[in-house]
Design an enzyme around this catalytic site. Structure first.
Site, PDB file in Angstrom:
ATOM      1  N   ARG A 122      -1.217   9.234  11.601  1.00 54.91           N
ATOM      2  CA  ARG A 122      -1.827   8.022  11.756  1.00 54.91           C
ATOM      3  C   ARG A 122      -2.879   8.113  12.996  1.00 54.91           C
ATOM      4  O   ARG A 122      -2.591   8.631  13.988  1.00 54.91           O
ATOM      5  CB  ARG A 122      -0.800   6.830  12.343  1.00 54.91           C
ATOM      6  CG  ARG A 122      -1.389   5.794  12.544  1.00 54.91           C
ATOM      7  CD  ARG A 122      -0.917   4.477  11.463  1.00 54.91           C
ATOM      8  NE  ARG A 122      -1.436   3.216  11.761  1.00 54.91           N
ATOM      9  CZ  ARG A 122      -0.608   2.177  12.000  1.00 54.91           C
ATOM     10  NH1 ARG A 122       0.642   2.450  12.312  1.00 54.91           N
ATOM     11  NH2 ARG A 122      -1.119   0.974  12.263  1.00 54.91           N
TER      12      ARG A 122
ATOM     13  N   LYS B 115       7.742  -0.809   6.609  1.00 53.39           N
ATOM     14  CA  LYS B 115       7.835   0.621   5.808  1.00 53.39           C
ATOM     15  C   LYS B 115       8.989   0.559   4.985  1.00 53.39           C
ATOM     16  O   LYS B 115      10.090   0.529   5.337  1.00 53.39           O
ATOM     17  CB  LYS B 115       7.669   1.771   7.060  1.00 53.39           C
ATOM     18  CG  LYS B 115       8.620   1.721   7.976  1.00 53.39           C
ATOM     19  CD  LYS B 115       8.251   2.970   8.856  1.00 53.39           C
ATOM     20  CE  LYS B 115       9.024   2.985   9.883  1.00 53.39           C
ATOM     21  NZ  LYS B 115       8.679   3.794  11.066  1.00 53.39           N
TER      22      LYS B 115
ATOM     23  N   GLU C 246       0.878  -0.926   0.096  1.00 53.94           N
ATOM     24  CA  GLU C 246      -0.045  -0.080  -0.033  1.00 53.94           C
ATOM     25  C   GLU C 246       0.914   1.063  -0.123  1.00 53.94           C
ATOM     26  O   GLU C 246       2.053   1.381   0.360  1.00 53.94           O
ATOM     27  CB  GLU C 246      -0.904   0.115   1.175  1.00 53.94           C
ATOM     28  CG  GLU C 246      -1.795  -1.142   1.276  1.00 53.94           C
ATOM     29  CD  GLU C 246      -2.694  -1.047   2.901  1.00 53.94           C
ATOM     30  OE1 GLU C 246      -2.366  -0.097   3.528  1.00 53.94           O
ATOM     31  OE2 GLU C 246      -3.233  -2.153   3.115  1.00 53.94           O
TER      32      GLU C 246
ATOM     33  N   LYS D 233       2.355   4.480   1.669  1.00 52.86           N
ATOM     34  CA  LYS D 233       2.605   5.288   3.007  1.00 52.86           C
ATOM     35  C   LYS D 233       2.237   6.592   2.856  1.00 52.86           C
ATOM     36  O   LYS D 233       2.982   7.270   2.108  1.00 52.86           O
ATOM     37  CB  LYS D 233       3.913   4.817   3.538  1.00 52.86           C
ATOM     38  CG  LYS D 233       4.296   5.375   4.689  1.00 52.86           C
ATOM     39  CD  LYS D 233       5.581   4.983   5.260  1.00 52.86           C
ATOM     40  CE  LYS D 233       5.967   5.743   6.643  1.00 52.86           C
ATOM     41  NZ  LYS D 233       4.960   6.053   7.509  1.00 52.86           N
TER      42      LYS D 233
ATOM     43  N   ARG E 235      -1.397   8.427  17.410  1.00 50.69           N
ATOM     44  CA  ARG E 235      -0.426   7.196  17.391  1.00 50.69           C
ATOM     45  C   ARG E 235      -0.092   6.931  18.713  1.00 50.69           C
ATOM     46  O   ARG E 235       0.256   5.841  19.499  1.00 50.69           O
ATOM     47  CB  ARG E 235       0.771   7.312  16.522  1.00 50.69           C
ATOM     48  CG  ARG E 235       1.210   6.184  15.913  1.00 50.69           C
ATOM     49  CD  ARG E 235       2.373   6.177  15.277  1.00 50.69           C
ATOM     50  NE  ARG E 235       3.449   5.628  16.208  1.00 50.69           N
ATOM     51  CZ  ARG E 235       4.683   5.560  15.988  1.00 50.69           C
ATOM     52  NH1 ARG E 235       5.151   5.596  14.931  1.00 50.69           N
ATOM     53  NH2 ARG E 235       5.390   5.033  17.088  1.00 50.69           N
TER      54      ARG E 235
ATOM     55  N   GLU F  70      -5.032   7.063   7.883  1.00 48.49           N
ATOM     56  CA  GLU F  70      -4.180   8.242   7.764  1.00 48.49           C
ATOM     57  C   GLU F  70      -4.859   9.492   7.886  1.00 48.49           C
ATOM     58  O   GLU F  70      -5.889   9.660   6.842  1.00 48.49           O
ATOM     59  CB  GLU F  70      -3.169   8.108   6.781  1.00 48.49           C
ATOM     60  CG  GLU F  70      -1.875   9.171   6.557  1.00 48.49           C
ATOM     61  CD  GLU F  70      -0.662   8.330   7.677  1.00 48.49           C
ATOM     62  OE1 GLU F  70      -0.875   7.351   8.139  1.00 48.49           O
ATOM     63  OE2 GLU F  70       0.139   8.874   7.746  1.00 48.49           O
TER      64      GLU F  70
ATOM     65  N   ARG G 208       5.996  -5.914  15.484  1.00 48.49           N
ATOM     66  CA  ARG G 208       6.639  -7.225  15.584  1.00 48.49           C
ATOM     67  C   ARG G 208       7.598  -7.792  14.147  1.00 48.49           C
ATOM     68  O   ARG G 208       7.043  -7.225  13.239  1.00 48.49           O
ATOM     69  CB  ARG G 208       5.568  -8.336  15.508  1.00 48.49           C
ATOM     70  CG  ARG G 208       4.484  -8.233  16.701  1.00 48.49           C
ATOM     71  CD  ARG G 208       5.031  -8.848  17.921  1.00 48.49           C
ATOM     72  NE  ARG G 208       4.148  -8.246  19.059  1.00 48.49           N
ATOM     73  CZ  ARG G 208       3.283  -8.890  19.666  1.00 48.49           C
ATOM     74  NH1 ARG G 208       2.850 -10.058  19.195  1.00 48.49           N
ATOM     75  NH2 ARG G 208       2.474  -8.542  20.638  1.00 48.49           N
TER      76      ARG G 208
END
Lengths: 337, 556
Positions: free
Chosen positions: B262, B427, B255, B257, B277, B302, B421
């Protein structure tokens, strides 16, 4: 009675005593100067003759190489003085730093006291302020705003000792003006029972020795430059404020930055100086001391010099006291308060 | 109040995040309920007392202190709460015993008499002064009306010393400015009671101050509070940077960024909340989104604003900044910078928690869900339909959209899990832009870097041959390079303006940045996003550094 203006003239560079052809704390070299105390914004080099207390002369000798023995420089103990041009000058304790004096001038039946810098609370390193009755009282006003109320010194010293003990792996570096504040902080620590060696910046060495020579016991002082970094963990280090965040401080074990100054009362001021442990310890009178002193001296007229003149002027107005602000130049208020 | 005042005082002068954390942890562990809950709410600016505002405090002060002295003091101190705390008159007996004890007064009674005199003013005796609790203060302030607030505040101030008054006024007026974010407070809570920070984040916004059930759970005295019917925050799933490797697009979906902020929008118990965030609630800054989000769901997306230059499409981060950090929003703001959310994940819908489901399934439900929202304020973040990784790399390199910051890679079979994780989300930012700039000014850093000149302002050449500042950076260099830069500044200082050193304009720094925008902040009219020093170009003469015109061509 002569009008004060006719014999004492305020100029930007200091007060001029006309009949005696003598300046008080002039900010540029003159032929004859009476000096209240040894701080650089009151005691300058290059005067022809200096009149001061023996301690102040000794400090000027150390700082500027003023020749104490020279006959034109004259030392006067507290209570003593001299006469010149019909003006009687005498020196009286101001409680600011070692040797600091108020100067009383008597001329044609009129008494004028100039305080220089002063404070009213206890200081183990100098003689306490004396109230000298007068017609015109010329007072400093460094902390001439009611926000300045210094807490008890003992409380601030306890805070300092508490900070050292809380983090024994670190050190606490106290920024304190090289003449007066540094020795006072050390003497107050000794009085509070701190008997470990205190480590000092080289710039303090000679002044501390001068104090010791005048009978003020500062205990075991050692130079940072001659000490291993590890040995200063859990210890107190005293340095001039300019050394606080400078390269010099890298030789200390993870220092907590403290600063001893009346300005530390205002949080934003302390933050701007990157201080982590502000210690409100001042050699200047706070608001209550200033206003109480004016009340006690009870002069006909109050003249206000360097500092927050407007605040003290307003107080005088509210209390129906005749007052005016003098605008003297060259007073450095930031560093030694 | 004494402990709280001491905590604030320590926090003000403590710069390191870890030290701040340790101070709060210690406070939470050793302070009883409900004081600790109110205190932490005050630190994170979660309290509001409508009857107590700074104009009221000024008016109250005027009844005790001369107005001219207040004005002079306020001017010097620069902060109403601190001025008031310092000026509030108190009885002499509580202010230290050594006062004036050595004065040799000839006109007044000896100091000892003053010292031992009983209190005659309005101040309370010493024992009562330390007894005011934070919760008693909060109760009193909450009960205050506009009419009663001055008397209530005055009686509280009379019971405190200067540090206590400062703490009370900051608690009442807000604007604590001690560098404690909601995130830091939650971490402190988790550390204090040895619980998972993810759990704390979920529970935090569901329970109002003073958080008694939260402390009871933390200390093991109660079950985890039940969150049904509450618009609570779900900790975000975060991404690792994709360093050098590649991924197989069969396993990962790609996707864009987006370069906004966020957000998570939650509707629960008939209430809509927007979280940033860090888990801070920012609903008040975006009322149009709160109003438009009318579905029982939790989305992750976003937040962006539409720009005229972009033809109503998403504008750069620079435009979005106008809307951030506001407590109220004017009509003009709403019209000039209309906000919308580009949605990329669905965490819950119609009472079902979707987080355990794989991304593919959440995505399927998301695509079905987004049409239920108002298209004016919500759209779907599309999946990039790349044939393989090389194709994706090419598209990433070619992306020119003002709001695109790079590419996100999300593992198709991964559930939505809190935190960062390994191997699930990546990103992949666009390669940074670089420019050769000349160092102009330097300042010392904070904390460990307090003795180093580590913050640099740098500039580029105008057409007239003048060096104009374009940005400021304080990272990107190694410790060795920092030592060298520090020495350069010290050896080449021309002028000092307070803490700022102006240096000889001779050193070229290669600066990397994510994007560059028009801005009034610098004289050059440009501002960089995330500038950092990428190389020290000792080899390059200053005259050969980049020109402003070159940077203007990079503006998006």
């Amino acid at each position: 009675m002569a009008k004060p203006k006719s014999w004492l003239e305020p100029h930007p560079q200091g007060l001029y005593v006309k009949p005696a052809d003598l300046w008080i704390d002039p900010s540029r070299p003159v032929e004859r100067a009476a000096v209240t105390h040894g701080h650089a914004d009151h005691a300058r080099s290059g005067h022809g003759a200096v009149f001061a207390t023996p301690e102040t002369l000794a400090i000027m000798a150390l700082r500027y190489g003023v020749d104490v023995a020279a006959s034109h420089n004259q030392a006067f103990a507290y209570g003593d003085g001299f006469e010149r041009g019909g003006v009687r000058f005498s020196f009286h304790p101001a409680g600011h730093v070692l040797g600091s004096a108020q100067i009383l001038m008597e001329y044609a039946g009129e008494r004028i006291v100039i305080t220089g810098d002063y404070k009213r609370r206890a200081d183990p390193t100098c003689a306490p302020f004396e109230v000298v009755p007068c017609d015109i009282f010329i007072t400093e006003a460094t902390f001439g705003l009611p926000v300045f109320r210094h807490p008890p010194t003992g409380q601030e010293i306890a805070k300092l000792i508490g900070a050292v003990r809380a983090e024994p792996d670190r050190s606490v570096l106290v920024g304190a003006y090289a003449l007066g504040k540094a020795q006072r902080v050390i003497a107050e620590l000794r009085a509070a029972g701190w008997d470990a060696p205190i480590y000092i910046h080289g710039a303090l060495e000679k002044m501390c020795a001068l104090y010791a020579a005048h009978g003020i016991d500062l205990g075991d002082l050692r130079l940072v430059s001659e000490t291993d970094k590890a040995d200063m963990a859990g210890q107190i280090i005293v340095a001039p404020p300019s050394a606080l965040n400078d390269r010099w401080s890298r030789r200390l074990p993870d220092p907590v930055t403290a600063m001893a100054s009346g300005w530390m009362r205002v949080r934003q001021r302390a933050r701007q100086r990157m201080v982590e442990l502000p210690l409100v310890i001042s050699d200047h009178a706070d608001w209550d001391e200033l206003t109480m002193t004016i009340s006690e001296v009870n002069p006909k007229e109050t003249w206000i010099t360097h500092g927050s003149e407007d605040g003290l002027l307003r107080w005088c107005e509210l209390h129906q006291r005749k007052a005016r602000a003098l605008h003297l130049v060259g007073r450095d208020l930031e560093e030694e308060a | 109040m004494k402990r709280f005042a001491a905590l604030i005082d320590r926090l003000i002068y403590t710069r390191s995040r870890n030290s701040k954390l340790a101070l709060i942890v210690d406070y939470l562990r050793h302070t009883p309920d409900p004081d600790r809950g109110w205190a932490i709410a005050a630190l994170t600016e979660s309290l509001d007392f409508p009857a107590v505002k700074s104009a009221m405090v000024r008016a109250l002060l005027a009844t005790r202190v001369d107005e001219e002295l207040f004005r002079l003091s306020r001017h010097f101190v620069g902060d109403t709460a601190e001025t008031a705390a310092l000026l509030w008159p108190e009885s002499p007996t509580v202010r230290g015993e050594e006062r004036l004890s050595l004065s040799k007064s000839r006109l007044e009674p000896p100091a000892a008499v003053l010292r031992d005199a009983p209190s005659t003013s309005s101040g309370a005796p010493q024992d009562e002064r330390n007894s005011l609790t934070v919760s008693a203060a909060v109760d009193a302030l909450s009960a205050a009306t506009r009419a009663t607030a001055p008397a209530i505040l005055a009686s509280l101030l009379d019971r405190l010393d200067a540090d206590g008054r400062y703490a009370l006024l900051k608690l009442a007026l807000g604007g604590m400015r001690v560098g404690v974010s909601a995130r830091l407070a939650k971490q402190a809570f988790a550390q204090a009671f040895d619980v998972a920070v993810d759990d704390v984040e979920e529970l935090w916004h569901a329970i109002p101050p003073p958080y008694a059930p939260l402390f009871a759970w933390g200390e093991g005295r109660a079950e985890r509070p039940d969150l049904a019917d509450v618009a609570f925050f779900r900790p975000f799933m975060l991404a690792h940077p994709l360093e050098d490797g590649t991924v197989d697009l069969a396993d990962y979906a790609a996707e864009w960024k987006w370069d906004g902020i966020r957000v998570q929008i939650v509707r629960g118990g008939a209430e809509t909340r927007i979280y940033s965030r860090g888990g801070e609630e920012i609903s008040a800054a975006f009322p149009e989104l709160v109003a438009a989000f009318d579905q029982d769901a939790v989305i992750d997306g976003e937040l962006l604003v539409r720009g005229e230059v972009q033809g109503g499409e998403a504008a750069s981060f620079n435009a979005l900044q106008q809307r951030l950090g506001r407590k109220t929003v004017s009509k003009k703001m709403l019209a000039d910078y209309p906000a919308f959310v580009r949605v990329y994940d669905l965490l819950a819908v119609d009472g079902n928690d979707l987080r355990p489901l794989p991304w593919t399934e959440r995505r399927r439900q998301l695509e079905g869900f987004v049409p239920r929202l108002a298209a004016s304020h919500f759209d779907l973040s599309h999946v990039i339909d790349a044939t393989d990784f090389d194709d994706l790399a090419e598209r990433r390199a070619g992306a020119r959209d003002a709001a695109i910051e790079g590419v996100m890679l999300k593992r198709r079979d991964a559930p939505y899990v809190a935190g960062r994780r390994a191997g699930l989300w990546y990103k992949w930012k666009r390669d940074p832009l670089t420019a050769d700039c000349v160092m102009m000014y330097a300042q010392r850093g904070n904390g460990r870097r307090a003795s180093f000149y580590s913050d640099y302002t740098f500039g580029c050449w105008s057409d007239e041959g003048e060096l104009l500042p374009v940005g400021k950076a304080y990272s990107g260099f190694t410790d060795e390079e920092l030592k060298w830069l520090d020495k350069f500044v010290r050896d080449n200082t021309l002028n000092r303006f307070g803490p700022v050193h102006e240096v000889e304009k001779s050193l070229v720094l290669e600066v990397a940045f994510d994007s560059i925008h028009a801005s009034k902040r610098h004289k050059s009219g440009l501002a960089m996003r995330f500038p950092r020093i990428s190389r020290i170009r000792r080899d390059k003469p200053a005259e050969e550094a980049d020109r402003i015109a070159t940077l203007l061509a990079m503006v998006t």
